[in-house]
Design a protein around this motif. Structure first.
Motif, mmCIF file in Angstrom:
data_model
loop_
_atom_site.group_PDB
_atom_site.id
_atom_site.type_symbol
_atom_site.label_atom_id
_atom_site.label_comp_id
_atom_site.label_asym_id
_atom_site.label_seq_id
_atom_site.Cartn_x
_atom_site.Cartn_y
_atom_site.Cartn_z
ATOM 1 N N MET A 2 0.840 -1.174 0.000
ATOM 2 C CA MET A 2 0.000 0.000 0.000
ATOM 3 C C MET A 2 0.893 1.248 0.000
ATOM 4 O O MET A 2 1.871 1.323 0.707
ATOM 5 N N THR A 3 0.557 2.226 -0.802
ATOM 6 C CA THR A 3 1.308 3.466 -0.897
ATOM 7 C C THR A 3 0.573 4.552 -0.128
ATOM 8 O O THR A 3 -0.631 4.738 -0.307
ATOM 9 N N ALA A 4 1.321 5.273 0.698
ATOM 10 C CA ALA A 4 0.727 6.360 1.467
ATOM 11 C C ALA A 4 0.544 7.579 0.573
ATOM 12 O O ALA A 4 1.338 7.821 -0.330
ATOM 13 N N VAL A 5 -0.492 8.335 0.812
ATOM 14 C CA VAL A 5 -0.721 9.583 0.099
ATOM 15 C C VAL A 5 -0.120 10.700 0.937
ATOM 16 O O VAL A 5 -0.430 10.852 2.112
ATOM 17 N N ILE A 6 0.755 11.463 0.311
ATOM 18 C CA ILE A 6 1.436 12.539 1.015
ATOM 19 C C ILE A 6 0.968 13.863 0.425
ATOM 20 O O ILE A 6 1.040 14.055 -0.783
ATOM 21 N N PRO A 7 0.482 14.786 1.253
ATOM 22 C CA PRO A 7 0.049 16.075 0.722
ATOM 23 C C PRO A 7 1.210 16.780 0.018
ATOM 24 O O PRO A 7 2.355 16.648 0.424
ATOM 25 N N ASP A 8 0.909 17.525 -1.042
ATOM 26 C CA ASP A 8 1.921 18.276 -1.771
ATOM 27 C C ASP A 8 2.185 19.564 -1.000
ATOM 28 O O ASP A 8 1.524 20.558 -1.187
ATOM 29 N N SER A 9 3.115 19.532 -0.096
ATOM 30 C CA SER A 9 3.324 20.664 0.792
ATOM 31 C C SER A 9 4.735 20.624 1.360
ATOM 32 O O SER A 9 5.549 19.776 1.004
ATOM 33 N N ALA A 10 4.991 21.527 2.268
ATOM 34 C CA ALA A 10 6.285 21.556 2.957
ATOM 35 C C ALA A 10 6.513 20.263 3.733
ATOM 36 O O ALA A 10 7.634 19.768 3.813
ATOM 37 N N VAL A 11 5.454 19.690 4.272
ATOM 38 C CA VAL A 11 5.584 18.434 5.022
ATOM 39 C C VAL A 11 6.073 17.325 4.101
ATOM 40 O O VAL A 11 6.956 16.548 4.455
ATOM 41 N N ARG A 12 5.533 17.284 2.914
ATOM 42 C CA ARG A 12 5.963 16.285 1.929
ATOM 43 C C ARG A 12 7.442 16.479 1.596
ATOM 44 O O ARG A 12 8.215 15.519 1.552
ATOM 45 N N LYS A 13 7.837 17.707 1.365
ATOM 46 C CA LYS A 13 9.239 17.999 1.048
ATOM 47 C C LYS A 13 10.155 17.625 2.204
ATOM 48 O O LYS A 13 11.269 17.125 1.996
ATOM 49 N N ASP A 14 9.702 17.855 3.431
ATOM 50 C CA ASP A 14 10.508 17.480 4.598
ATOM 51 C C ASP A 14 10.656 15.964 4.697
ATOM 52 O O ASP A 14 11.741 15.456 5.013
ATOM 53 N N PHE A 15 9.595 15.229 4.389
ATOM 54 C CA PHE A 15 9.690 13.768 4.436
ATOM 55 C C PHE A 15 10.603 13.257 3.327
ATOM 56 O O PHE A 15 11.406 12.353 3.544
ATOM 57 N N GLU A 16 10.516 13.840 2.147
ATOM 58 C CA GLU A 16 11.417 13.464 1.054
ATOM 59 C C GLU A 16 12.870 13.767 1.418
ATOM 60 O O GLU A 16 13.778 12.994 1.107
#
Length: 84
Positions: free
Chosen positions: A1-15
Motif C-alpha cells: 500500500m502506498t501512502a498519500v502525502i500532501p503536496d506541501s512543505a511536510v511532503r518535502k521534509d519527508f522526502e
C-alpha cells in the motif's frame, strides 16, 4: 500500500528525510528527529522530547517528527491545525 502525502512543505521534509536516511541511520538510528524546511533541526532520544521541542519552537504544520529507522519501518503522521 502506498501512502498519500500532501503536496506541501511536510511532503518535502519527508522526502528530505528519505534522501538523507542512509547518513542519518549511521548517526542517529533509533532516535527521533525534528525536520523543518528540509533541515534537520534537532535529534532526541525520546518521542516526547521531540514533540515538546517542536511544538514549543515551531507552528503546527511547519515540521515533521520522524523516528530514524529502516525505510520499511517509516510511518508518516500528519498534524494540521483545524480552522474555525
Amino acid at each position: 500500500m502506498t501512502a498519500v502525502i500532501p503536496d506541501s512543505a511536510v511532503r518535502k521534509d519527508f522526502e528530505f528525510f528519505l534522501d538523507h536516511l542512509p547518513e542519518y541511520l549511521r548517526k542517529y538510528k533509533g532516535m527521533w528527529m525534528v525536520i523543518r524546511r528540509r533541515k534537520l533541526e534537532k535529534v532526541f532520544q525520546s518521542e516526547t522530547d521531540a514533540v515538546n521541542y517542536a511544538f514549543r519552537t515551531f507552528r503546527v504544520g511547519e515540521f515533521i517528527i520522524q523516528k530514524c529507522e529502516e525505510p520499511e519501518a517509516c510511518m508518516q503522521t500528519f498534524h494540521s491545525p483545524i480552522a474555525d
